[in-house]
Design an enzyme around this catalytic site. Structure first.
Site, PDB file in Angstrom:
ATOM      1  N   ASN A   4      27.201  39.911  48.682  1.00 27.74           N
ATOM      2  CA  ASN A   4      26.435  40.321  47.502  1.00 27.74           C
ATOM      3  C   ASN A   4      25.591  41.552  47.799  1.00 27.74           C
ATOM      4  O   ASN A   4      25.051  41.706  48.896  1.00 27.74           O
ATOM      5  CB  ASN A   4      25.627  39.177  46.879  1.00 27.74           C
ATOM      6  CG  ASN A   4      24.729  38.427  47.836  1.00 27.74           C
ATOM      7  OD1 ASN A   4      25.014  38.298  49.008  1.00 27.74           O
ATOM      8  ND2 ASN A   4      23.631  37.926  47.308  1.00 27.74           N
ATOM      9  N   CYS A  42      29.932  31.826  40.530  1.00 27.33           N
ATOM     10  CA  CYS A  42      29.304  31.842  39.199  1.00 27.33           C
ATOM     11  C   CYS A  42      30.364  32.065  38.118  1.00 27.33           C
ATOM     12  O   CYS A  42      31.524  32.386  38.407  1.00 27.33           O
ATOM     13  CB  CYS A  42      28.240  32.934  39.138  1.00 27.33           C
ATOM     14  SG  CYS A  42      28.910  34.597  38.941  1.00 27.33           S
ATOM     15  N   CYS A  53      32.175  35.442  38.149  1.00 25.30           N
ATOM     16  CA  CYS A  53      33.146  35.546  39.247  1.00 25.30           C
ATOM     17  C   CYS A  53      34.387  34.718  38.949  1.00 25.30           C
ATOM     18  O   CYS A  53      35.512  35.144  39.230  1.00 25.30           O
ATOM     19  CB  CYS A  53      32.508  35.126  40.566  1.00 25.30           C
ATOM     20  SG  CYS A  53      31.324  36.351  41.167  1.00 25.30           S
ATOM     21  N   GLU A 111      22.524  43.601  46.112  1.00 29.30           N
ATOM     22  CA  GLU A 111      21.494  43.547  45.067  1.00 29.30           C
ATOM     23  C   GLU A 111      20.923  44.935  44.795  1.00 29.30           C
ATOM     24  O   GLU A 111      21.217  45.910  45.491  1.00 29.30           O
ATOM     25  CB  GLU A 111      20.418  42.537  45.477  1.00 29.30           C
ATOM     26  CG  GLU A 111      21.018  41.129  45.552  1.00 29.30           C
ATOM     27  CD  GLU A 111      20.006  40.021  45.757  1.00 29.30           C
ATOM     28  OE1 GLU A 111      18.834  40.312  46.078  1.00 29.30           O
ATOM     29  OE2 GLU A 111      20.391  38.854  45.581  1.00 29.30           O
ATOM     30  N   CYS A 114      27.883  40.162  42.804  1.00 30.21           N
ATOM     31  CA  CYS A 114      28.175  38.981  43.623  1.00 30.21           C
ATOM     32  C   CYS A 114      29.206  39.296  44.708  1.00 30.21           C
ATOM     33  O   CYS A 114      30.060  40.181  44.549  1.00 30.21           O
ATOM     34  CB  CYS A 114      28.770  37.876  42.756  1.00 30.21           C
ATOM     35  SG  CYS A 114      27.650  37.153  41.565  1.00 30.21           S
ATOM     36  N   GLU A 170      31.825  37.561  45.622  1.00 37.94           N
ATOM     37  CA  GLU A 170      33.226  37.298  45.271  1.00 37.94           C
ATOM     38  C   GLU A 170      33.852  38.511  44.591  1.00 37.94           C
ATOM     39  O   GLU A 170      34.996  38.880  44.868  1.00 37.94           O
ATOM     40  CB  GLU A 170      33.325  36.096  44.312  1.00 37.94           C
ATOM     41  CG  GLU A 170      32.872  34.774  44.899  1.00 37.94           C
ATOM     42  CD  GLU A 170      31.390  34.485  44.685  1.00 37.94           C
ATOM     43  OE1 GLU A 170      30.564  35.420  44.714  1.00 37.94           O
ATOM     44  OE2 GLU A 170      31.070  33.300  44.498  1.00 37.94           O
TER      45      GLU A 170
HETATM   46  N1  THU Z   1      25.661  35.335  44.008  1.00 36.07           N
HETATM   47  C1  THU Z   1      26.888  35.592  44.529  1.00 36.07           C
HETATM   48  O1  THU Z   1      27.076  36.513  45.333  1.00 36.07           O
HETATM   49  N2  THU Z   1      27.921  34.811  44.131  1.00 36.07           N
HETATM   50  C2  THU Z   1      27.822  33.789  43.235  1.00 36.07           C
HETATM   51  O2  THU Z   1      28.821  33.205  42.854  1.00 36.07           O
HETATM   52  C3  THU Z   1      26.496  33.385  42.738  1.00 36.07           C
HETATM   53  C4  THU Z   1      25.368  34.275  43.076  1.00 36.07           C
HETATM   54  C5  THU Z   1      24.543  36.204  44.402  1.00 36.07           C
HETATM   55  C6  THU Z   1      24.035  37.090  43.298  1.00 36.07           C
HETATM   56  C7  THU Z   1      22.616  37.356  43.750  1.00 36.07           C
HETATM   57  O3  THU Z   1      22.636  38.470  44.639  1.00 36.07           O
HETATM   58  C8  THU Z   1      22.237  36.111  44.534  1.00 36.07           C
HETATM   59  O4  THU Z   1      23.450  35.440  44.834  1.00 36.07           O
HETATM   60  C9  THU Z   1      21.316  35.170  43.772  1.00 36.07           C
HETATM   61  O5  THU Z   1      21.831  34.858  42.526  1.00 36.07           O
END
Ligand code: THU
Length: 160
Positions: A62, A112, A115, A64, A73, A75
């Site tokens: 991920n 999520c 994704c 940010e 994310c 994935e």
């Molecule tokens: N996140 C992911 O990388 N994948 C997911 O399926 C759920 C959430 C990340 C997004 C964000 O950077 C952090 O987790 C908190 O939500």
């Protein structure tokens, strides 16, 4: 009115030792990617490892952003990297691993909704299942044999 019941069947592994050697390697690569995530705001680090039918493994984590919705994310970082670099490859598996700086993540962390929808696009396109494995920092690993098992009634381009 009729009832429509949809049930799912998933495989649950109590530890990485129950995975076969190929899957253990993919999990380790997902964890390695996870550990270098850029997640300074949520402090929730996620890594993904994608196995393609040409044998290549492409990882992502991920990313940010100070403008929160501009982050992405793990994935989707991994799957888009994999397919942009290997446009003709089929995706066989994706492994997802998550951990938090703030607390121990011992429950499996599933992809999520966005994704799932993204992975579904490629599963529909390639007409073969993409297995999804997900876990926390410790604890069980859950395997869905196909993405569609995680997203019944997925929107797809046959509906357009
Ligand atoms: N996140 C992911 O990388 N994948 C997911 O399926 C759920 C959430 C990340 C997004 C964000 O950077 C952090 O987790 C908190 O939500």
């Amino acid at each position: 009115m009729a009832d429509l019941e949809i049930s799912g069947k998933f495989e649950v592994f109590d530890s990485p030792l129950e995975l076969d050697p190929e899957d253990q390697k993919l999990l380790i690569l997902a964890e390695k990617a996870r550990n270098t995530a850029y997640a300074i705001y949520s402090e929730f680090l996620v890594g993904a490892a994608v196995l393609l039918d040409n044998g290549k493994i492409v990882c992502g984590n991920n990313q940010e952003n100070a403008a929160y919705p501009s982050g992405m994310c793990a994935e989707r970082v991994a799957i888009w990297a994999a397919i942009s670099q290997n446009p003709d490859a089929l995706i066989k598996k994706i492994f997802v691993s998550a951990k938090s700086v703030r607390h121990k993540v011992s429950e499996p962390v599933s992809p999520c909704g966005s994704c799932r929808q993204t992975i579904a696009e490629y599963e529909f396109r390639q007409k073969s299942p993409i297995a999804v494995y997900f876990t926390g920092e410790t604890g069980k690993i859950i395997k869905a044999k196909a993405l569609i098992d995680l997203l019944p009634f997925a929107f797809n381009n046959t509906l357009l």
